[in-house]
Design a protein around this motif. Structure first.
Motif, mmCIF file in Angstrom:
data_model
loop_
_atom_site.group_PDB
_atom_site.id
_atom_site.type_symbol
_atom_site.label_atom_id
_atom_site.label_comp_id
_atom_site.label_asym_id
_atom_site.label_seq_id
_atom_site.Cartn_x
_atom_site.Cartn_y
_atom_site.Cartn_z
ATOM 1 N N TYR A 124 0.832 -1.205 0.000
ATOM 2 C CA TYR A 124 0.000 0.000 0.000
ATOM 3 C C TYR A 124 0.864 1.252 0.000
ATOM 4 C CZ TYR A 124 -3.654 3.261 1.739
ATOM 5 O OH TYR A 124 -4.523 4.315 1.910
ATOM 6 N N PHE A 125 0.701 2.079 -1.043
ATOM 7 C CA PHE A 125 1.275 3.425 -1.038
ATOM 8 C C PHE A 125 0.190 4.336 -0.476
ATOM 9 C CE2 PHE A 125 2.345 7.611 -2.494
ATOM 10 C CZ PHE A 125 3.726 7.654 -2.439
ATOM 11 N N HIS A 126 0.314 4.656 0.809
ATOM 12 C CA HIS A 126 -0.788 5.362 1.480
ATOM 13 C C HIS A 126 -0.819 6.848 1.193
ATOM 14 C CE1 HIS A 126 2.320 6.519 4.335
ATOM 15 N NE2 HIS A 126 2.578 5.232 4.560
ATOM 16 N N GLY A 127 0.350 7.459 0.975
ATOM 17 C CA GLY A 127 0.390 8.891 0.684
ATOM 18 C C GLY A 127 0.305 9.752 1.929
ATOM 19 N N CYS A 128 0.601 11.029 1.756
ATOM 20 C CA CYS A 128 0.664 11.970 2.882
ATOM 21 C C CYS A 128 -0.703 12.192 3.528
ATOM 22 C CB CYS A 128 1.222 13.314 2.414
ATOM 23 S SG CYS A 128 2.847 13.189 1.662
ATOM 24 N N VAL A 183 -2.393 -6.547 3.882
ATOM 25 C CA VAL A 183 -1.848 -5.303 3.330
ATOM 26 C C VAL A 183 -0.543 -4.961 4.027
ATOM 27 C CG1 VAL A 183 -2.259 -2.853 2.918
ATOM 28 C CG2 VAL A 183 -4.166 -4.466 2.822
ATOM 29 N N ARG A 184 0.521 -4.840 3.234
ATOM 30 C CA ARG A 184 1.820 -4.422 3.758
ATOM 31 C C ARG A 184 2.052 -2.955 3.425
ATOM 32 N NH1 ARG A 184 4.826 -10.062 2.496
ATOM 33 N NH2 ARG A 184 4.198 -9.883 0.322
ATOM 34 N N LEU A 185 2.846 -2.271 4.253
ATOM 35 C CA LEU A 185 3.277 -0.924 3.928
ATOM 36 C C LEU A 185 4.631 -0.988 3.232
ATOM 37 C CD1 LEU A 185 2.305 1.240 7.043
ATOM 38 C CD2 LEU A 185 0.905 0.435 5.131
ATOM 39 N N LEU A 186 4.879 -0.006 2.395
ATOM 40 C CA LEU A 186 6.173 0.087 1.713
ATOM 41 C C LEU A 186 7.256 0.505 2.696
ATOM 42 C CD1 LEU A 186 4.966 1.944 -1.489
ATOM 43 C CD2 LEU A 186 5.618 -0.470 -1.343
#
Length: 425
Positions: free
Chosen positions: A174-178, A202-205
């Motif tokens: 997941y590219f969650h963004g600011c 779901v993994r974070l980058l």
């Protein structure tokens, strides 16, 4: 061998322009701002002159929204918006001001603001503070700021979700963004809920940075390249382990896929096709018959959908709208395709505010006339603009699905009832 510039040839395809001016007709800025020369003159026409002598650069190009509507309309696929943005970066004599630097550095400002979110949120609403920012920083005092969260999404994920997500045999990154990280972590939680409902963890980058769209718009190019290289590394690692990389922001997705190569000249070709919106990924799962989804029988909403400009450029509107239309209790309204006018940091600037609001006025008027319960849209800055200008709430389509889904029944249908869930979505 002669360089492209010595041959009077652009590395963009302005030579394909047939001077039909359809881009000018579709440009939202030319309709409200007589100082802006329009995309044809600012883009292909101006490039011919700038390649001969840089002094032909016109500072009025700063009024371009980079909405890409000119590119969507162009019958010859001329990269008009890219030509204009590249010219701004290359030829403008004005570097980023203190205001521009602050607006562009979303990670820096977000890290500070979330540490004292209640105080920051309260202070940013005070009229004296807004007047000072107007006079000193040239941030228009009519503009409202999005609220900051007291807990960053990354912090919540580390404490509440990371161990649970690891237990799912199928994974996405997941590219969650600011926006999700600093302003609205609930959207990230909603993505986890939806993905967990259909059997995906779901993994974070690793050490994600801002996508760079605000830095590009404010000509903080060295910083944008630095963050872009970091994100390419992190996304490459995810792709190498077999993950698709999902985003919940149409602008983040567009920047990662297209602006990295076209504007920052970064090589993202090995990962580009693995970056997509969560709605596209979920729609494909359903459409291919890989997962089933059940919705709450008591969900009843009248929802109007606004297409963000970068979403239109991506060509992915159909995936978000199709998912919303799947919900039995939804009365769906498709709004006319129209720029909301904020264009990220553009609408915060005093010199642009009046144009920003004038551009969005037809959209605001239509939204008010629909009588909808809320607007759905895939862009966070469109959300800020619409909520401020109409008083109507805006939800990301992923949040709509998360609210409407029958979570337990969906997990049962997909045979994953035994997998763990996060205590707090």
């Amino acid at each position: 061998m002669m360089t492209l510039q010595q041959q009077n040839i652009s590395d963009n395809n302005f030579e394909s322009c047939i001077k039909c001016t359809i881009c000018t007709v579709y440009c939202p800025v030319t309709a409200v701002n007589p100082d802006y020369p329009g995309p044809k003159q600012a883009g292909p026409d101006g490039e011919r002159y700038r390649l001969k002598k840089p002094l032909f650069y016109d500072e009025a190009l700063k009024y371009c929204l980079n909405c890409k509507r000119c590119e969507v309309a162009c019958p010859n696929d001329v990269k008009i918006g890219d030509i204009i943005q590249s010219a701004r970066i290359k030829y403008s004599a004005h570097g980023p001001s203190l205001r521009d630097t602050m607006l562009a550095n979303t990670d820096f400002m977000g890290n500070i603001a979330t540490r004292m979110a209640p105080l920051v949120n309260f202070t940013l609403k005070l009229k004296p503070v807004k007047l000072i920012m107007d006079k000193v920083l040239k941030i228009d005092d009519h503009r409202t700021f999005p609220k900051y969260s007291s807990e960053r999404f990354e912090s919540w994920y580390g404490k509440k979700a990371s161990e649970v997500e690891k237990q799912y045999p199928k994974q996405v990154s997941y590219f969650h963004g600011c926006y999700v990280n600093y302003n609205y972590p609930q959207l990230g939680k909603d993505l986890l809920k939806v993905m967990n409902a259909v059997g995906y963890g779901v993994r974070l980058l690793d050490k994600e940075r801002c996508c760079g769209v605000a830095k590009i718009a404010n000509k903080c190019i060295d910083e944008a390249i630095r963050d872009g290289n970091n994100n390419i590394r992190a996304i490459s690692e995810a792709v190498e382990r077999g993950d698709e990389v999902l985003a919940t922001s149409s602008t983040c997705c567009f920047t990662l896929r297209d602006e990295y190569e076209h504007i920052l000249h970064l090589n993202n070709r090995g990962i580009r096709d693995h970056i997509m919106l969560g709605t596209l990924f979920l729609f494909n799962l359903i459409d291919n018959g890989d997962v089933k989804i059940a919705f709450r029988k008591d969900y009843r909403k009248r929802i109007a959908y606004h297409t963000p400009c970068h979403m239109e450029k991506l060509g992915w509107t159909v995936f978000s709208t199709s998912l919303i239309r799947m919900i039995p209790g939804v009365e769906f309204i498709m709004l006319d395709s129209h720029c909301c006018g904020i264009a990220g940091t553009y609408g915060f600037k005093k010199e642009n505010y009046a144009y920003s609001q004038a551009i969005g006025e037809p959209l605001f008027r239509q939204i008010k006339e629909t009588g909808c319960d809320f607007v759905a849209s895939d862009c966070e800055t469109c959300k800020w603009q619409i909520e401020m200008s109409t008083g109507v709430s805006v939800l990301n389509p992923i949040s709509v699905i998360a609210d409407a889904i029958d979570f337990e029944e969906t997990r049962r249908l997909n045979g994953i009832s035994g997998l763990p869930v996060v205590e707090e979505y």
